[in-house]
Scaffold this active site. Structure first.
Site, mmCIF file in Angstrom:
data_model
loop_
_atom_site.group_PDB
_atom_site.id
_atom_site.type_symbol
_atom_site.label_atom_id
_atom_site.label_comp_id
_atom_site.label_asym_id
_atom_site.label_seq_id
_atom_site.Cartn_x
_atom_site.Cartn_y
_atom_site.Cartn_z
ATOM 1 C CB SER A 60 36.147 41.925 35.360
ATOM 2 O OG SER A 60 37.366 41.263 35.287
HETATM 3 N N1 SAH Z 1 41.158 41.680 31.318
HETATM 4 C C1 SAH Z 1 40.285 40.646 30.820
HETATM 5 C C2 SAH Z 1 39.899 39.678 31.925
HETATM 6 C C3 SAH Z 1 40.030 38.272 31.475
HETATM 7 S S1 SAH Z 1 39.986 37.050 32.689
HETATM 8 C C4 SAH Z 1 39.088 41.228 30.095
HETATM 9 O O1 SAH Z 1 38.882 42.448 30.159
HETATM 10 O O2 SAH Z 1 38.356 40.487 29.443
HETATM 11 C C5 SAH Z 1 41.699 36.759 33.020
HETATM 12 C C6 SAH Z 1 42.547 36.291 31.882
HETATM 13 O O3 SAH Z 1 43.862 36.034 32.396
HETATM 14 C C7 SAH Z 1 42.114 34.976 31.259
HETATM 15 O O4 SAH Z 1 41.873 35.186 29.896
HETATM 16 C C8 SAH Z 1 43.287 34.032 31.478
HETATM 17 O O5 SAH Z 1 43.522 33.149 30.398
HETATM 18 C C9 SAH Z 1 44.445 35.003 31.641
HETATM 19 N N2 SAH Z 1 45.628 34.509 32.343
HETATM 20 C C10 SAH Z 1 45.688 33.740 33.465
HETATM 21 N N3 SAH Z 1 46.966 33.482 33.801
HETATM 22 C C11 SAH Z 1 47.743 34.132 32.867
HETATM 23 C C12 SAH Z 1 49.143 34.224 32.645
HETATM 24 N N4 SAH Z 1 50.035 33.633 33.441
HETATM 25 N N5 SAH Z 1 49.577 34.941 31.593
HETATM 26 C C13 SAH Z 1 48.705 35.549 30.746
HETATM 27 N N6 SAH Z 1 47.368 35.486 30.894
HETATM 28 C C14 SAH Z 1 46.894 34.776 31.934
#
Ligand code: SAH
Length: 210
Positions: A60
């Site tokens: 993000s």
């Molecule tokens: N907090 C992260 C944002 C990553 S984007 C950062 O600072 O980089 C969101 C992430 O959520 C993705 O990597 C995706 O694979 C993960 N995600 C989506 N559904 C999920 C689930 N059910 N359990 C764990 N991770 C999940």
């Protein structure tokens, strides 16, 4: 951190502080977190843009990270659960505020890379687990705070169960095809207050391990 890195981090924190009011603790957390370790394109690390990471996922905008972090009010709390570790940047910010951070990621490659980053940084209070976060993480529950870093129409009930009474859960919630940073305060087992904040853009919360 090198001098140049700390200048860049501070500049980023100042740029965010021009947009929204930061608490001193959140401002310092941004100053102390080398964003370039978490992104693919180092040249873009200290801009307010979202960035692509492995597995077709996105880290993000630091402005969104700051908004989510402020809504979570996690300074000095014992434990935080994050669903969607991705690059680990958000978890790194949380690790500067809360005592322990548990971060789940459903894509194995991302979970492993994030783990390595925390090893390199010497961050000991973040534990990353490769698993589906929609089931929560019962071993360390209940949590003072829960942060969803992926968007959904409904927060899985089990996550509310794993939240302490008086705890706060922040999530990007989908409403009318838009997403809003939403904060839930758990007043009692069945009484939640819901507060809707700014629009945001997150990848979707998916079920199961990739
Ligand atoms: N907090 C992260 C944002 C990553 S984007 C950062 O600072 O980089 C969101 C992430 O959520 C993705 O990597 C995706 O694979 C993960 N995600 C989506 N559904 C999920 C689930 N059910 N359990 C764990 N991770 C999940």
């Amino acid at each position: 951190m090198t001098n140049l890195q700390s200048i860049k981090c501070k500049r980023l924190a100042d740029e965010i502080a021009d947009e929204i009011e930061l608490t001193p603790a959140v401002y310092n957390a941004i100053c102390e977190t080398q964003r370039e370790i978490f992104v693919q394109n180092v040249a873009q690390a200290y801009t307010l843009n979202a960035q692509p990471i492995a597995g077709n996922q996105w880290i993000s905008s630091p402005l969104t990270v700051a908004k989510m972090t402020l809504a979570l009010e996690c300074e000095d709390v014992d434990n935080v659960l994050e669903i969607g570790c991705g690059s680990g940047y958000q978890a790194a910010i949380l690790s500067k505020l809360a005592h322990r951070v548990f971060s789940m990621e459903r894509i194995g490659e991302l979970a492993n890379t994030a783990k390595k980053r925390f090893e390199i940084l010497g961050t000991r209070n973040v534990i990353v687990r490769y698993d589906d976060g929609t089931n929560g993480w019962s071993s360390y529950a209940p949590y003072d705070r829960i942060l969803l870093s992926a968007a959904s129409m409904q927060v899985p009930q089990v996550l509310f169960k794993q939240l302490k009474i008086g705890g706060i859960l922040v999530a990007p919630m989908v409403k009318n095809n838009k997403q809003y940073i939403t904060k839930y305060i758990k007043h009692s087992e069945n009484d939640y207050e819901e507060i809707c904040f700014d629009e945001c853009a997150f990848v979707p919360l998916l079920n199961g391990r990739a």
